[in-house]
Design a protein around this motif. Structure first.
Motif, mmCIF file in Angstrom:
data_model
loop_
_atom_site.group_PDB
_atom_site.id
_atom_site.type_symbol
_atom_site.label_atom_id
_atom_site.label_comp_id
_atom_site.label_asym_id
_atom_site.label_seq_id
_atom_site.Cartn_x
_atom_site.Cartn_y
_atom_site.Cartn_z
ATOM 1 N N VAL A 257 -28.676 -27.656 34.072
ATOM 2 C CA VAL A 257 -29.718 -28.567 33.605
ATOM 3 C C VAL A 257 -29.235 -29.394 32.409
ATOM 4 O O VAL A 257 -29.680 -30.517 32.196
ATOM 5 C CB VAL A 257 -30.990 -27.768 33.227
ATOM 6 C CG1 VAL A 257 -32.077 -28.670 32.686
ATOM 7 C CG2 VAL A 257 -31.499 -26.989 34.428
ATOM 8 N N CYS A 258 -28.277 -28.873 31.644
ATOM 9 C CA CYS A 258 -27.791 -29.516 30.420
ATOM 10 C C CYS A 258 -27.247 -30.914 30.723
ATOM 11 O O CYS A 258 -26.551 -31.119 31.721
ATOM 12 C CB CYS A 258 -26.692 -28.645 29.792
ATOM 13 S SG CYS A 258 -25.995 -29.346 28.280
ATOM 14 N N ILE A 259 -27.571 -31.872 29.851
ATOM 15 C CA ILE A 259 -27.094 -33.247 30.018
ATOM 16 C C ILE A 259 -25.987 -33.591 29.019
ATOM 17 O O ILE A 259 -25.526 -34.723 28.971
ATOM 18 C CB ILE A 259 -28.258 -34.254 29.891
ATOM 19 C CG1 ILE A 259 -28.917 -34.160 28.514
ATOM 20 C CG2 ILE A 259 -29.252 -34.063 31.026
ATOM 21 C CD1 ILE A 259 -29.937 -35.252 28.234
ATOM 22 N N GLY A 260 -25.564 -32.631 28.214
ATOM 23 C CA GLY A 260 -24.463 -32.859 27.282
ATOM 24 C C GLY A 260 -24.803 -33.739 26.106
ATOM 25 O O GLY A 260 -23.935 -34.438 25.590
ATOM 26 N N CYS A 261 -26.036 -33.694 25.639
ATOM 27 C CA CYS A 261 -26.455 -34.564 24.535
ATOM 28 C C CYS A 261 -25.877 -34.141 23.184
ATOM 29 O O CYS A 261 -25.849 -34.921 22.255
ATOM 30 C CB CYS A 261 -27.975 -34.616 24.452
ATOM 31 S SG CYS A 261 -28.720 -33.067 23.900
ATOM 32 N N ARG A 262 -25.450 -32.897 23.053
ATOM 33 C CA ARG A 262 -24.809 -32.337 21.855
ATOM 34 C C ARG A 262 -25.776 -32.065 20.692
ATOM 35 O O ARG A 262 -25.349 -31.740 19.604
ATOM 36 C CB ARG A 262 -23.671 -33.228 21.357
ATOM 37 C CG ARG A 262 -22.610 -33.462 22.379
ATOM 38 C CD ARG A 262 -21.568 -34.449 21.897
ATOM 39 N NE ARG A 262 -20.713 -34.847 22.984
ATOM 40 C CZ ARG A 262 -19.557 -34.274 23.257
ATOM 41 N NH1 ARG A 262 -19.126 -33.301 22.515
ATOM 42 N NH2 ARG A 262 -18.841 -34.686 24.262
ATOM 43 N N TYR A 263 -27.063 -32.213 20.899
ATOM 44 C CA TYR A 263 -28.005 -31.955 19.815
ATOM 45 C C TYR A 263 -27.909 -30.509 19.338
ATOM 46 O O TYR A 263 -27.860 -30.239 18.141
ATOM 47 C CB TYR A 263 -29.446 -32.248 20.243
ATOM 48 C CG TYR A 263 -29.761 -33.697 20.494
ATOM 49 C CD1 TYR A 263 -28.962 -34.720 20.002
ATOM 50 C CD2 TYR A 263 -30.865 -34.051 21.239
ATOM 51 C CE1 TYR A 263 -29.264 -36.042 20.244
ATOM 52 C CE2 TYR A 263 -31.177 -35.380 21.487
ATOM 53 C CZ TYR A 263 -30.364 -36.371 20.987
ATOM 54 O OH TYR A 263 -30.670 -37.678 21.226
ATOM 55 N N CYS A 264 -27.885 -29.565 20.277
ATOM 56 C CA CYS A 264 -27.854 -28.155 19.890
ATOM 57 C C CYS A 264 -26.587 -27.829 19.115
ATOM 58 O O CYS A 264 -26.617 -27.090 18.125
ATOM 59 C CB CYS A 264 -27.995 -27.250 21.108
ATOM 60 S SG CYS A 264 -26.687 -27.474 22.337
ATOM 61 N N ALA A 265 -25.448 -28.380 19.533
ATOM 62 C CA ALA A 265 -24.185 -28.115 18.851
ATOM 63 C C ALA A 265 -24.168 -28.729 17.454
ATOM 64 O O ALA A 265 -23.525 -28.202 16.550
ATOM 65 C CB ALA A 265 -23.015 -28.642 19.667
ATOM 66 N N ASN A 266 -24.895 -29.822 17.259
ATOM 67 C CA ASN A 266 -24.996 -30.417 15.928
ATOM 68 C C ASN A 266 -25.910 -29.613 15.014
ATOM 69 O O ASN A 266 -25.659 -29.525 13.818
ATOM 70 C CB ASN A 266 -25.474 -31.859 16.016
ATOM 71 C CG ASN A 266 -24.424 -32.776 16.571
ATOM 72 O OD1 ASN A 266 -23.229 -32.574 16.357
ATOM 73 N ND2 ASN A 266 -24.845 -33.788 17.308
ATOM 74 N N CYS B 248 -33.611 -29.850 22.144
ATOM 75 C CA CYS B 248 -33.068 -30.083 23.488
ATOM 76 C C CYS B 248 -34.029 -30.952 24.297
ATOM 77 O O CYS B 248 -35.172 -30.559 24.533
ATOM 78 C CB CYS B 248 -32.822 -28.759 24.201
ATOM 79 S SG CYS B 248 -32.143 -28.980 25.859
ATOM 80 N N PRO B 249 -33.579 -32.123 24.756
ATOM 81 C CA PRO B 249 -34.490 -33.010 25.494
ATOM 82 C C PRO B 249 -34.796 -32.551 26.917
ATOM 83 O O PRO B 249 -35.751 -33.039 27.520
ATOM 84 C CB PRO B 249 -33.752 -34.351 25.508
ATOM 85 C CG PRO B 249 -32.316 -34.002 25.362
ATOM 86 C CD PRO B 249 -32.277 -32.743 24.535
ATOM 87 N N VAL B 250 -34.017 -31.624 27.473
ATOM 88 C CA VAL B 250 -34.248 -31.185 28.857
ATOM 89 C C VAL B 250 -34.616 -29.705 28.941
ATOM 90 O O VAL B 250 -34.676 -29.148 30.035
ATOM 91 C CB VAL B 250 -33.026 -31.479 29.752
ATOM 92 C CG1 VAL B 250 -32.834 -32.979 29.921
ATOM 93 C CG2 VAL B 250 -31.776 -30.824 29.222
ATOM 94 N N ASP B 251 -34.864 -29.058 27.832
ATOM 95 C CA ASP B 251 -35.285 -27.653 27.779
ATOM 96 C C ASP B 251 -34.367 -26.736 28.587
ATOM 97 O O ASP B 251 -34.825 -25.938 29.400
ATOM 98 C CB ASP B 251 -36.728 -27.496 28.267
ATOM 99 C CG ASP B 251 -37.713 -28.208 27.363
ATOM 100 O OD1 ASP B 251 -37.477 -28.207 26.139
ATOM 101 O OD2 ASP B 251 -38.694 -28.760 27.869
ATOM 102 N N CYS B 252 -33.064 -26.832 28.339
ATOM 103 C CA CYS B 252 -32.123 -25.995 29.089
ATOM 104 C C CYS B 252 -31.671 -24.767 28.299
ATOM 105 O O CYS B 252 -30.887 -23.969 28.804
ATOM 106 C CB CYS B 252 -30.908 -26.815 29.522
ATOM 107 S SG CYS B 252 -29.856 -27.360 28.178
ATOM 108 N N ILE B 253 -32.165 -24.581 27.071
ATOM 109 C CA ILE B 253 -31.776 -23.435 26.244
ATOM 110 C C ILE B 253 -32.949 -22.472 26.197
ATOM 111 O O ILE B 253 -34.081 -22.880 25.930
ATOM 112 C CB ILE B 253 -31.389 -23.879 24.822
ATOM 113 C CG1 ILE B 253 -30.345 -25.004 24.878
ATOM 114 C CG2 ILE B 253 -30.861 -22.698 24.020
ATOM 115 C CD1 ILE B 253 -30.095 -25.669 23.549
#
Length: 134
Positions: free
Chosen positions: A41-50, A85-90
């Motif tokens: 589901v992850c789109i690779g936006c990197r928000y969580c890693a930031n 997370c914009p796609v709620d994958c976590i």
């Protein structure tokens, strides 16, 4: 008064708190839940890693986020990453679920994010300062 500097090496160290080996490296208590990223589901936006860089990393080959340490950041910081997370994958899951979820992830076919695919050809842009064809 004469001070013997050798005493520092012969004196016993103060006993610290008893450790069980289950404490997170960065301190605190072991959480009741684990954090897991649904990479399909992850789109690779990197928000969580930031937000929680000690817990999440963007995997270089697939471009998707992955939880690399359960004890990397505080629960509050991880929850903040989940909320961004914009796609709620976590998700918070029980530790007992992790092996099953990881096995399911290994069986999924993922395409790398950000790379051209046959359905989406690479777009070429004119070079800066170059002439643009009419």
């Amino acid at each position: 008064m004469v001070i013997n500097p050798g005493l520092a090496f012969s004196a016993p160290a103060a006993a610290g708190p008893a450790t069980s080996g289950r404490e997170p490296v960065l301190g605190g208590t072991l959480r009741q839940k684990a954090v897991w990223v649904d990479e399909a589901v992850c789109i690779g936006c990197r928000y969580c890693a930031n937000v929680a860089a000690n817990t999440f990393v963007v995997e270089p080959d697939w471009g998707r986020s992955r939880a690399i340490r359960q004890d990397g950041d505080s629960t509050e910081r991880i929850q903040e990453a989940i909320d961004t997370c914009p796609v709620d994958c976590i998700h918070w899951v029980s530790y007992e679920q992790l092996p099953e979820l990881e096995e399911q992830s290994r069986q999924q076919e993922l395409l790398p994010l950000g790379l051209p695919t046959p359905a989406r050809p690479r777009r070429t842009l004119p070079r800066a300062g170059g002439a643009v064809a009419p």
